[in-house]
Design a protein around this motif. Structure first.
Motif, short mmCIF file in Angstrom:
data_model
loop_
_atom_site.label_atom_id
_atom_site.label_comp_id
_atom_site.label_asym_id
_atom_site.label_seq_id
_atom_site.Cartn_x
_atom_site.Cartn_y
_atom_site.Cartn_z
N ARG A 32 0.82 -1.21 0.00
CA ARG A 32 0.00 0.00 0.00
C ARG A 32 0.85 1.25 0.00
O ARG A 32 0.54 2.25 -0.64
N PHE B 114 0.97 4.07 -2.85
CA PHE B 114 0.65 5.45 -2.54
C PHE B 114 1.69 6.39 -3.14
O PHE B 114 1.37 7.39 -3.80
N GLN C 207 7.00 18.77 -14.14
CA GLN C 207 5.77 19.38 -13.63
C GLN C 207 5.92 19.77 -12.17
O GLN C 207 5.50 20.86 -11.76
N TRP C 208 6.51 18.89 -11.39
CA TRP C 208 6.70 19.17 -9.97
C TRP C 208 7.60 20.38 -9.78
O TRP C 208 7.33 21.27 -8.96
N PHE D 294 0.52 17.30 4.62
CA PHE D 294 0.63 16.24 3.63
C PHE D 294 1.09 14.95 4.28
O PHE D 294 0.62 13.85 3.95
N TYR E 161 -1.85 13.42 6.00
CA TYR E 161 -2.76 12.87 5.00
C TYR E 161 -2.23 11.54 4.48
O TYR E 161 -2.98 10.56 4.33
N SER E 162 -0.93 11.49 4.22
CA SER E 162 -0.33 10.25 3.70
C SER E 162 -0.50 9.11 4.68
O SER E 162 -0.91 8.01 4.32
N THR F 81 -4.13 8.02 4.86
CA THR F 81 -4.57 7.31 3.65
C THR F 81 -3.99 5.90 3.60
O THR F 81 -4.72 4.92 3.36
N VAL F 82 -2.69 5.79 3.82
CA VAL F 82 -2.08 4.46 3.76
C VAL F 82 -2.65 3.58 4.86
O VAL F 82 -2.94 2.40 4.65
N ARG G 110 -6.08 2.45 3.82
CA ARG G 110 -6.01 1.44 2.75
C ARG G 110 -5.48 0.11 3.27
O ARG G 110 -5.88 -0.96 2.81
N LEU G 111 -4.57 0.20 4.21
CA LEU G 111 -4.04 -1.03 4.80
C LEU G 111 -5.15 -1.77 5.52
O LEU G 111 -5.30 -3.00 5.40
#
Lengths: 240, 92
Positions: A146, A150, B6-7, B49, B52-53, B56-57, B60-61
């Motif tokens: 995951r 990500f 882009q970054w 950020f 948030y990371s 999110t991880v 999802r885990l």
């Protein structure tokens, strides 16, 4: 369209030491295709396996007929997914190419793949969406998976949820174009194909797949793999 | 343009806007409170950020499906396959 006007699916199976798994994979594929009534062929591309994989493949060719099972060997130090596919495509007579690993990790009903064929150029299996998933993974492996996904999504914004799975269906001409353009090795090659496909404007459909861990043999994943994954990811980040 | 490109462009844009407003060369001065608020903004965004990371991880885990049925089904298929292939003469 294939010569006779219908769709034909050519399955490319690159193999290395898959003597145990190969008959089972082939049996599953034959059964699924016969059930769905699709025209198919299975092309086994072996990298000079020392365990007798080729001998098993030849037996399978006799059992199912050499219009259905084709065995090709390439022994080359450049054997990576890319060269295997290029080689396999030369012998493929179908208009759709299915690429999967022969390690029984991809236990998939091809029905759903065909269904998802809403005229997509590429259909990709995903472990991360819908009722896709994994079996036999400990927490650590899930976390790495995951986490890696990500980072990939943030950096590459690929438009597909699972880049490192390798069960895919391509239109033949799409696969040809992509293998020309992609330069990475191994599974980074798989990632690069999706990224480039998006850039070239191809449509990508996704199908949830159940990724059941290897029944025989050892799965090719270790600490080295993680490092090379990050290297590959950063390379793609900088070059695509 | 590559993703890296882009970054870099995005960061250059945001970076120069922040520098212009927060570090404030004379002539482009915002009132002091605004400048003081803007100054630590990049760090705040980075931390946000990061949170948030992790969230999110983590989510999802936790929602990563386990395919019990698929595994069981696969085992059945394997037995059936070995049976059938043995009948057809495959020497394993």
């Amino acid at each position: 369209m294939a010569a006779d006007g219908g769709d034909k699916f050519s399955v490319l199976l690159p193999t290395y030491n898959e003597r145990e798994n190969l008959p089972l994979v082939v049996w599953l594929l034959v059964r699924t295709f016969r059930q769905s009534g699709n025209n198919f062929e299975i092309i086994i591309i072996d990298d000079g396996s020392p365990d007798g994989t080729q001998e098993i493949a030849e037996q399978l060719e006799k059992i199912y007929g050499s219009d259905k099972i084709v065995m090709r060997e390439i022994t080359s130090i450049l054997f990576s997914s890319g060269t295997a596919y290029i080689h396999g495509m030369k012998h493929a007579t179908g208009n759709f190419i299915v690429i999967m690993d022969a390690d029984l990790s991809h236990h998939v009903s091809l029905y759903s793949i065909k269904q998802k064929e809403g005229n997509f150029d590429i259909v990709s299996g995903t472990r991360y969406k819908g009722n896709g998933g994994v079996y036999g993974w400990d927490l650590k492996r899930k976390l790495i998976s995951r986490g890696a996904n990500f980072i990939t999504q943030v950096l590459l914004r690929p438009g597909a949820s699972d880049l490192t799975g390798s069960f895919r269906l391509y239109r033949k001409e799409v696969l040809q174009k992509l293998t020309e353009k992609c330069v990475s090795k191994g599974y980074v090659f798989q990632m690069e194909m999706i990224v480039r496909a998006r850039q070239l404007g191809y449509t990508i459909g996704e199908v949830p797949i159940s990724f059941v861990d290897r029944v025989y043999g050892e799965s090719k994943l270790g600490g080295n793999e993680i490092v090379s994954f990050l290297k590959g990811l950063l390379t793609l980040f900088a070059t695509t | 343009m590559t993703k890296l490109g882009q970054w870099l462009c995005g960061l250059a844009l945001l970076g120069s806007a922040w520098a212009a407003l927060a570090l404030a060369p004379p002539g482009l001065r915002l009132p002091a409170p605004y400048r003081q608020a803007l100054l630590p903004l990049p760090v705040y965004l980075l931390v946000a950020f990061g949170c948030y990371s992790l969230a999110t991880v983590g989510y999802r885990l936790a929602t990563f499906n386990d395919c019990e049925e698929a595994a069981a089904e696969l085992q059945e298929h394997i037995s059936a396959a070995r049976e059938d292939l043995r009948r057809r003469g495959l020497r394993f």
